[in-house]
Design a protein around this motif. Structure first.
Motif, PDB file in Angstrom:
ATOM      1  N   ARG A  24       7.169 146.474 -49.060  1.00 10.73           N
ATOM      2  CA  ARG A  24       7.799 146.333 -47.828  1.00 10.73           C
ATOM      3  C   ARG A  24       7.264 145.031 -46.873  1.00 10.73           C
ATOM      4  NH1 ARG A  24       7.156 152.515 -45.325  1.00 10.73           N
ATOM      5  NH2 ARG A  24       8.645 153.649 -46.927  1.00 10.73           N
ATOM      6  N   ALA A  25       6.825 144.090 -47.703  1.00  9.26           N
ATOM      7  CA  ALA A  25       6.338 142.843 -46.968  1.00  9.26           C
ATOM      8  C   ALA A  25       7.475 142.230 -46.009  1.00  9.26           C
ATOM      9  CB  ALA A  25       5.945 141.730 -47.851  1.00  9.26           C
ATOM     10  N   TYR A  26       8.716 142.111 -46.721  1.00  5.56           N
ATOM     11  CA  TYR A  26       9.690 141.606 -45.780  1.00  5.56           C
ATOM     12  C   TYR A  26      10.194 142.421 -44.742  1.00  5.56           C
ATOM     13  CZ  TYR A  26       9.889 138.042 -49.766  1.00  5.56           C
ATOM     14  OH  TYR A  26       9.608 137.138 -50.628  1.00  5.56           O
ATOM     15  N   ARG A  27      10.214 143.724 -45.090  1.00  9.67           N
ATOM     16  CA  ARG A  27      10.627 144.738 -43.982  1.00  9.67           C
ATOM     17  C   ARG A  27       9.743 144.688 -42.727  1.00  9.67           C
ATOM     18  NH1 ARG A  27      10.932 151.190 -44.476  1.00  9.67           N
ATOM     19  NH2 ARG A  27      11.313 151.898 -42.300  1.00  9.67           N
ATOM     20  N   TYR A  28       8.389 144.404 -43.082  1.00  9.56           N
ATOM     21  CA  TYR A  28       7.360 144.155 -42.123  1.00  9.56           C
ATOM     22  C   TYR A  28       7.536 142.956 -41.318  1.00  9.56           C
ATOM     23  CZ  TYR A  28       4.729 147.661 -44.407  1.00  9.56           C
ATOM     24  OH  TYR A  28       4.224 149.182 -44.992  1.00  9.56           O
ATOM     25  N   ALA A  29       7.900 141.736 -42.088  1.00  2.00           N
ATOM     26  CA  ALA A  29       8.062 140.384 -41.509  1.00  2.00           C
ATOM     27  C   ALA A  29       9.408 140.308 -40.492  1.00  2.00           C
ATOM     28  CB  ALA A  29       8.585 139.447 -42.810  1.00  2.00           C
ATOM     29  N   LEU A  30      10.421 141.346 -40.711  1.00  2.00           N
ATOM     30  CA  LEU A  30      11.473 141.548 -40.098  1.00  2.00           C
ATOM     31  C   LEU A  30      11.120 142.020 -38.758  1.00  2.00           C
ATOM     32  CD1 LEU A  30      14.571 141.063 -39.407  1.00  2.00           C
ATOM     33  CD2 LEU A  30      14.631 143.616 -40.688  1.00  2.00           C
ATOM     34  N   ILE A  31      10.304 143.242 -38.630  1.00  2.00           N
ATOM     35  CA  ILE A  31       9.947 144.037 -37.676  1.00  2.00           C
ATOM     36  C   ILE A  31       9.052 143.052 -36.689  1.00  2.00           C
ATOM     37  CG2 ILE A  31       8.107 145.664 -36.886  1.00  2.00           C
ATOM     38  CD1 ILE A  31       9.063 147.609 -39.265  1.00  2.00           C
ATOM     39  N   ALA A  32       8.237 142.182 -37.337  1.00  2.05           N
ATOM     40  CA  ALA A  32       7.395 141.473 -36.502  1.00  2.05           C
ATOM     41  C   ALA A  32       8.076 140.228 -35.935  1.00  2.05           C
ATOM     42  CB  ALA A  32       6.176 140.724 -37.514  1.00  2.05           C
ATOM     43  N   THR A  33       9.130 139.793 -36.573  1.00  2.00           N
ATOM     44  CA  THR A  33       9.960 138.606 -36.059  1.00  2.00           C
ATOM     45  C   THR A  33      10.840 139.150 -34.781  1.00  2.00           C
ATOM     46  OG1 THR A  33      10.086 137.367 -38.039  1.00  2.00           O
ATOM     47  CG2 THR A  33      11.559 137.047 -36.429  1.00  2.00           C
ATOM     48  N   ALA A  34      11.358 140.320 -34.953  1.00  2.00           N
ATOM     49  CA  ALA A  34      12.288 140.794 -33.997  1.00  2.00           C
ATOM     50  C   ALA A  34      11.501 141.107 -32.846  1.00  2.00           C
ATOM     51  CB  ALA A  34      13.068 142.304 -34.792  1.00  2.00           C
ATOM     52  N   PHE A  35      10.375 141.990 -32.833  1.00  9.23           N
ATOM     53  CA  PHE A  35       9.713 142.286 -31.671  1.00  9.23           C
ATOM     54  C   PHE A  35       8.913 141.155 -31.216  1.00  9.23           C
ATOM     55  CE2 PHE A  35      10.797 146.341 -33.361  1.00  9.23           C
ATOM     56  CZ  PHE A  35      11.225 147.020 -32.226  1.00  9.23           C
ATOM     57  N   SER A  36       8.391 140.223 -31.981  1.00  7.89           N
ATOM     58  CA  SER A  36       7.746 139.190 -31.395  1.00  7.89           C
ATOM     59  C   SER A  36       8.966 138.338 -30.456  1.00  7.89           C
ATOM     60  CB  SER A  36       7.298 138.160 -32.344  1.00  7.89           C
ATOM     61  OG  SER A  36       6.754 136.780 -31.901  1.00  7.89           O
ATOM     62  N   THR A  37      10.148 138.307 -31.059  1.00  9.13           N
ATOM     63  CA  THR A  37      11.143 137.522 -30.312  1.00  9.13           C
ATOM     64  C   THR A  37      11.385 138.424 -28.898  1.00  9.13           C
ATOM     65  OG1 THR A  37      12.093 136.824 -32.238  1.00  9.13           O
ATOM     66  CG2 THR A  37      13.531 136.671 -30.147  1.00  9.13           C
ATOM     67  N   PHE A  38      11.766 139.681 -29.032  1.00 10.47           N
ATOM     68  CA  PHE A  38      11.655 140.641 -27.687  1.00 10.47           C
ATOM     69  C   PHE A  38      10.462 140.485 -26.818  1.00 10.47           C
ATOM     70  CE2 PHE A  38      14.171 143.725 -30.654  1.00 10.47           C
ATOM     71  CZ  PHE A  38      15.195 143.182 -30.422  1.00 10.47           C
ATOM     72  N   GLY A  39       9.465 140.349 -27.291  1.00  6.08           N
ATOM     73  CA  GLY A  39       8.118 139.925 -26.431  1.00  6.08           C
ATOM     74  C   GLY A  39       8.191 138.550 -25.789  1.00  6.08           C
ATOM     75  N   GLY A  40       8.881 137.727 -26.651  1.00 11.67           N
ATOM     76  CA  GLY A  40       8.912 136.379 -26.111  1.00 11.67           C
ATOM     77  C   GLY A  40       9.801 136.520 -24.868  1.00 11.67           C
ATOM     78  N   ILE A  41      11.046 137.068 -24.976  1.00 10.82           N
ATOM     79  CA  ILE A  41      11.964 137.230 -23.830  1.00 10.82           C
ATOM     80  C   ILE A  41      11.376 137.952 -22.702  1.00 10.82           C
ATOM     81  CG2 ILE A  41      14.083 138.571 -23.158  1.00 10.82           C
ATOM     82  CD1 ILE A  41      14.986 138.412 -26.148  1.00 10.82           C
ATOM     83  N   ALA A  42      10.580 138.884 -22.882  1.00  9.26           N
ATOM     84  CA  ALA A  42       9.800 139.579 -21.708  1.00  9.26           C
ATOM     85  C   ALA A  42       8.721 138.310 -21.199  1.00  9.26           C
ATOM     86  CB  ALA A  42       8.846 140.614 -22.277  1.00  9.26           C
TER      87      ALA A  42
END
Length: 221
Positions: free
Chosen positions: A69-87
């Motif tokens: 699930r490493a790539y799945r976790y990477a996708l989650i981290a990337t997506a929500f890090s980007t959302f947090g960046g927008i915040a």
């Protein structure tokens, strides 16, 4: 006038002995919880605007425990890090004095932020977004707020977040999936140095191109 007996200014809560370590260990403990994926999303989000501990602390043990699930976790981290960046961008753009300034002051980053804002134009800020995404240089929360404060284009901001942070998390996922626990010591001790070197190279290339092309000032201060 200050004297030798004048007590020092009170430290930020995060500078008190043991505070950072306790926060680090608490974040690390989230990897063993049933809702670890949800916590990864939360930490990746808040890291980009106000939280002290990087999502890597949670991501690495999760990927080691379940490499498939490493790539799945990477996708989650990337997506929500980007959302947090927008915040964080929104804090800098719409509410710097009301919200972003107190956050930066709390973390002891206000002086560093003001120095960056005085010298960095929109193009330099995009460069800093790249280096902070790759190697936390400067801290992500500082640069996301800075991007909003200097009105970097939102589209370019989002793309830079996805590319830089995605590169970091997916590179970690590849290493952990390919080499397992054997690579963990290298990641914890050496990968940050390599990322720092890569970020420094990006900075040198940028300034070198600016000098060669004569395309205006390197910095706006």
């Amino acid at each position: 006038m200050a004297t030798a007996n004048t007590p020092p200014a009170p430290a930020s809560p995060l500078e008190r002995p043991g505070t950072f370590k306790r926060l680090y260990l608490w974040t690390l403990s989230l990897a063993a919880r049933p809702a670890a994926q949800l916590w990864l999303a939360v930490v990746a989000f808040v890291e980009s605007s106000f939280f002290l501990i990087p999502a890597d602390v949670l991501f690495v043990p999760m990927a080691l425990a379940n490499p498939r699930r490493a790539y799945r976790y990477a996708l989650i981290a990337t997506a929500f890090s980007t959302f947090g960046g927008i915040a964080g961008y929104a804090l800098g753009y719409f509410a710097f004095d009301a919200l972003a300034r107190p956050v930066l002051a709390f973390y002891g980053k206000l002086a560093a932020f003001e120095a960056l804002r005085a010298c960095a134009g929109p193009d330099t800020t995009l460069l800093l977004l790249t280096t902070s995404g790759l190697a936390h240089l400067p801290p992500i929360k500082v640069v996301t707020i800075l991007a909003g404060a200097v009105h970097v284009g939102l589209g370019f901001f989002v793309i830079s977040c996805i590319l830089a942070r995605g590169a970091r998390f997916f590179a970690l996922a590849f290493l952990l999936r390919s080499y397992g626990p054997a690579i963990r010591h290298f990641i914890e001790r050496r990968l940050k140095l390599i990322a720092f070197g890569g970020a420094s190279l990006v900075i040198l290339l940028y300034f070198g191109l600016k000098l060669l092309t004569g395309s205006g000032q390197l910095l706006s201060c």
